[in-house]
Design an enzyme around this catalytic site. Structure first.
Site, PDB file in Angstrom:
ATOM      1  N   GLU A  66      -6.515  -9.089   4.484  1.00 26.22           N
ATOM      2  CA  GLU A  66      -5.481  -7.686   4.750  1.00 26.22           C
ATOM      3  C   GLU A  66      -5.579  -9.223   6.343  1.00 26.22           C
ATOM      4  O   GLU A  66      -6.919  -9.171   7.494  1.00 26.22           O
ATOM      5  CB  GLU A  66      -5.759  -7.083   5.598  1.00 26.22           C
ATOM      6  CG  GLU A  66      -5.811  -5.582   4.501  1.00 26.22           C
ATOM      7  CD  GLU A  66      -6.275  -4.122   4.416  1.00 26.22           C
ATOM      8  OE1 GLU A  66      -5.774  -3.764   5.975  1.00 26.22           O
ATOM      9  OE2 GLU A  66      -6.675  -3.927   3.936  1.00 26.22           O
ATOM     10  N   TYR A  74      -6.302  -7.838  12.791  1.00 24.85           N
ATOM     11  CA  TYR A  74      -4.764  -7.970  13.247  1.00 24.85           C
ATOM     12  C   TYR A  74      -5.278  -8.244  14.660  1.00 24.85           C
ATOM     13  O   TYR A  74      -6.263  -7.787  14.993  1.00 24.85           O
ATOM     14  CB  TYR A  74      -4.438  -6.062  12.575  1.00 24.85           C
ATOM     15  CG  TYR A  74      -4.755  -6.100  11.410  1.00 24.85           C
ATOM     16  CD1 TYR A  74      -3.674  -6.036  10.905  1.00 24.85           C
ATOM     17  CD2 TYR A  74      -5.584  -5.415  10.681  1.00 24.85           C
ATOM     18  CE1 TYR A  74      -3.310  -6.062   9.219  1.00 24.85           C
ATOM     19  CE2 TYR A  74      -5.407  -4.729   9.774  1.00 24.85           C
ATOM     20  CZ  TYR A  74      -4.249  -5.390   9.016  1.00 24.85           C
ATOM     21  OH  TYR A  74      -3.933  -4.849   7.752  1.00 24.85           O
ATOM     22  N   GLU A 114       0.932  -1.220   0.002  1.00 23.90           N
ATOM     23  CA  GLU A 114       0.129  -0.157   0.150  1.00 23.90           C
ATOM     24  C   GLU A 114       0.880   1.050  -0.399  1.00 23.90           C
ATOM     25  O   GLU A 114       2.105   1.863   0.067  1.00 23.90           O
ATOM     26  CB  GLU A 114      -1.006  -0.214   1.011  1.00 23.90           C
ATOM     27  CG  GLU A 114      -1.586   1.286   1.592  1.00 23.90           C
ATOM     28  CD  GLU A 114      -3.069   1.133   2.179  1.00 23.90           C
ATOM     29  OE1 GLU A 114      -3.350   1.730   2.524  1.00 23.90           O
ATOM     30  OE2 GLU A 114      -2.352  -0.031   3.042  1.00 23.90           O
ATOM     31  N   GLN A 160       1.911  -5.711   6.194  1.00 21.56           N
ATOM     32  CA  GLN A 160       2.323  -5.863   4.397  1.00 21.56           C
ATOM     33  C   GLN A 160       3.205  -6.244   3.923  1.00 21.56           C
ATOM     34  O   GLN A 160       3.576  -7.326   4.763  1.00 21.56           O
ATOM     35  CB  GLN A 160       1.950  -4.500   3.872  1.00 21.56           C
ATOM     36  CG  GLN A 160       0.511  -3.495   4.022  1.00 21.56           C
ATOM     37  CD  GLN A 160       0.486  -1.979   3.817  1.00 21.56           C
ATOM     38  OE1 GLN A 160       1.845  -1.841   3.355  1.00 21.56           O
ATOM     39  NE2 GLN A 160      -0.358  -1.638   4.412  1.00 21.56           N
ATOM     40  N   ASN A 176     -12.140  -0.462   0.295  1.00 14.82           N
ATOM     41  CA  ASN A 176     -11.356  -1.787   1.226  1.00 14.82           C
ATOM     42  C   ASN A 176     -12.099  -0.878   2.237  1.00 14.82           C
ATOM     43  O   ASN A 176     -12.920   0.493   1.946  1.00 14.82           O
ATOM     44  CB  ASN A 176     -10.110  -0.445   1.009  1.00 14.82           C
ATOM     45  CG  ASN A 176      -9.152  -1.062   2.348  1.00 14.82           C
ATOM     46  OD1 ASN A 176      -8.999  -1.884   2.567  1.00 14.82           O
ATOM     47  ND2 ASN A 176      -9.424  -0.167   3.425  1.00 14.82           N
ATOM     48  N   GLU A 177     -12.375  -1.676   2.813  1.00 14.87           N
ATOM     49  CA  GLU A 177     -12.648  -2.031   4.542  1.00 14.87           C
ATOM     50  C   GLU A 177     -13.690  -0.007   4.712  1.00 14.87           C
ATOM     51  O   GLU A 177     -14.440   0.662   5.189  1.00 14.87           O
ATOM     52  CB  GLU A 177     -12.351  -1.396   5.217  1.00 14.87           C
ATOM     53  CG  GLU A 177     -10.447  -2.303   5.767  1.00 14.87           C
ATOM     54  CD  GLU A 177      -9.718  -1.832   6.636  1.00 14.87           C
ATOM     55  OE1 GLU A 177      -9.695  -1.272   7.286  1.00 14.87           O
ATOM     56  OE2 GLU A 177      -8.912  -3.121   6.957  1.00 14.87           O
TER      57      GLU A 177
END
Length: 511
Positions: free
Chosen positions: A293, A245, A28, A350, A173-174
């Site tokens: 992710e 995460y 990113e 990432q 995205n999100e």
């Protein structure tokens, strides 16, 4: 006191074929992921395009199969047209996502050239935050149409005669997150995603789509978001995203070690929601997951976007990992493989510098973090199919996740090479003697066994520490040979060290 566990597999009981796209990653425009990460003209290892050769070498060693680009939060206010054409004509912009100065010297064409040199499949995301179906369809035209149209001829004029042939596309995205530029309700996003997918597929009918699921299991809209979005997009898309995460919080080591149990439950819940939508529609279609992710991120240490200075190439979110982090990361990846029937794509977020398995120094070296090791070993050896590994053993009581399995087991079988691989994680603080019962296999022989043991999780403050110290920290967590593994008849016995990740490679044939 040594505990015991039993892991039973049979070649007839297959979960699913392992899609190599599970070993994907993510680049990113955030911090130093691009600039001084994959791209640093003038670096000693840089090629004519400015791509760091040391990072490409590590990307190959990591086993990376696919890379998602250009975001992430960045994509939701990105004008992709800014990043193509002569570099001297490209505008400098403010990236609203990370409050960064974006020079646009690296864009779509540079990424595609880098992906080819790194031998990875490109996975592109389109801006559905501040833009819509027209810009998304134009990008597909730029990337995938051979020529004879305005945008495909623009690509050819920019030096890429042949189309890029991008197969996999993320529809934003999100979009459930209030931090996202242009975030939307599930209703509004579902309608827009459907419109964008239909327009993009008119340009190239062969492409596949990932629709945005919830940005975490903790989102208050989780579950309902998936249901509403899929009611609008079910017929248009091929995958639904999962983002997850994990970090150790408030010294709760047990809950952190059990992160993969929560991860697995999260994936099962998304699958259940997607299948419920299919059932209501009387559809035999079964969506798969794009876990595009996933990683360990000490997000509690991130100051927040509003507190970031407006800089170019800032050092952002450069977490330094420990041996404990490596054990948990290895468990998360093994969990993706264990669910190979529904997980088709996954991206470690990432690739470099930003919560990444490798770090670089501008003008200097690139090196491996602790988390690099279990990911690279798994990508190298977990092939073929995932077997239905039945685990019996101790449990682990946690404050956050309740009581979970104390030992997790993932077993893969590659009939072509005769490779039988067991990835075993001991989440408990006690040693465990694990018996892997490989019923239905014959001529089983040990090739090697490797182990990574959690440390006390003393982490560096940031990647501004001395590069030599950071490189030494990563090297200290490199796998070592595990002694004491034995194989006899239908059972391999593996001594699992406390809080450890173990990979056992065997050769075998079906009996």
């Amino acid at each position: 006191m040594t505990q015991t566990a039993r892991i039973t597999v049979h070649p007839s009981f297959v979960v699913g074929e392992i899609d190599r796209r599970i070993f994907g990653s993510f680049v990113e425009h955030l911090g130093r992921a691009v600039y001084t990460g994959v791209f640093e003209p003038g670096h000693l290892t840089a090629d004519a395009d400015g791509f760091r050769g040391d990072v490409i070498d590590l990307t190959r060693e990591l086993g990376t199969s696919l890379v998602r680009y250009p975001g992430g939060n960045f994509v939701s206010n990105y004008f992709w047209e800014d990043g193509v054409g002569p570099v001297e004509d490209r505008p400098t912009r403010i990236d609203l996502a990370w409050r960064t100065i974006e020079p646009n010297t690296f864009g779509t064409d540079e990424f595609m050239r880098w992906a080819r040199k790194a031998d990875v499949e490109p996975m592109m995301a389109v801006n559905l935050g501040t833009r819509g179906a027209d810009a998304a369809a134009n990008l597909v035209e730029y990337c995938n149409v051979p020529g004879g149209t305005a945008w495909s001829d623009r690509r050819r004029a920019n030096g890429a005669e042949e189309p890029y042939g991008v197969k996999l596309w993320c529809l934003g995205n999100e979009m459930d997150g209030p931090w996202q530029i242009g975030h939307k309700t599930a209703e509004d996003y579902g309608k827009l995603a459907s419109q964008a997918a239909q327009a993009m597929r008119r340009v190239d009918p062969s492409i596949e789509f990932v629709v945005c699921g919830s940005s975490s299991r903790e989102m208050p809209t989780f579950g309902e978001w998936e249901r509403v979005v899929l009611e609008h997009t079910f017929d248009d898309v091929d995958y639904i995203s999962v983002h997850a995460y994990y970090q150790e919080r408030d010294g709760d080591r047990r809950s952190f070690l059990a992160s993969a149990a929560s991860f697995e439950a999260f994936m099962h819940e998304v699958v259940a929601t997607a299948d419920a939508v299919a059932a209501r529609r009387h559809s035999p279609k079964r969506l798969k997951l794009s876990v595009d992710e996933w990683n360990i991120w000490y997000i509690s240490e991130f100051p927040g976007e509003d507190n970031l200075a407006l800089l170019e190439e800032p050092r952002l979110i450069e977490d330094v990992y420990s041996g404990l982090d490596a054990v948990v990361a290895g468990d998360l990846l093994a969990t993706l493989i264990r669910n190979a029937d529904r997980v088709a794509v996954a991206c470690l977020a990432q690739l470099v510098n930003v919560i990444a398995p490798m770090l670089t120094e501008p003008g200097g070296d690139a090196w491996k973090q602790t988390t690099f090791h279990p990911i690279a070993l798994t990508a190298a050896h977990a092939q073929g199919v995932a077997l239905d590994a039945r685990v019996e053993g101790p449990t682990l009581a946690t404050d956050k996740h309740g009581e979970v399995a104390g030992v997790s087991g993932t077993v893969t079988w590659d009939a072509a090479s005769g490779s039988l691989v067991a990835i075993l994680v001991n989440r408990t603080a006690e040693p465990v003697d694990a018996a892997v019962e490989h019923v239905g296999f014959a001529d089983v022989a040990l090739v090697e066994a490797s182990v990574i043991v959690a440390d006390d999780n003393v982490r560096g403050a940031s990647s501004t520490d001395a590069a030599s110290d950071l490189a030494a920290r990563g090297a200290a967590a490199a796998p070592r040979a595990l002694e004491g593994v034995t194989t006899a008849d239908d059972v391999s016995t593996v001594p699992l060290l406390p809080e450890s990740w173990t990979l056992v490679r065997l050769t075998a044939r079906v009996a």
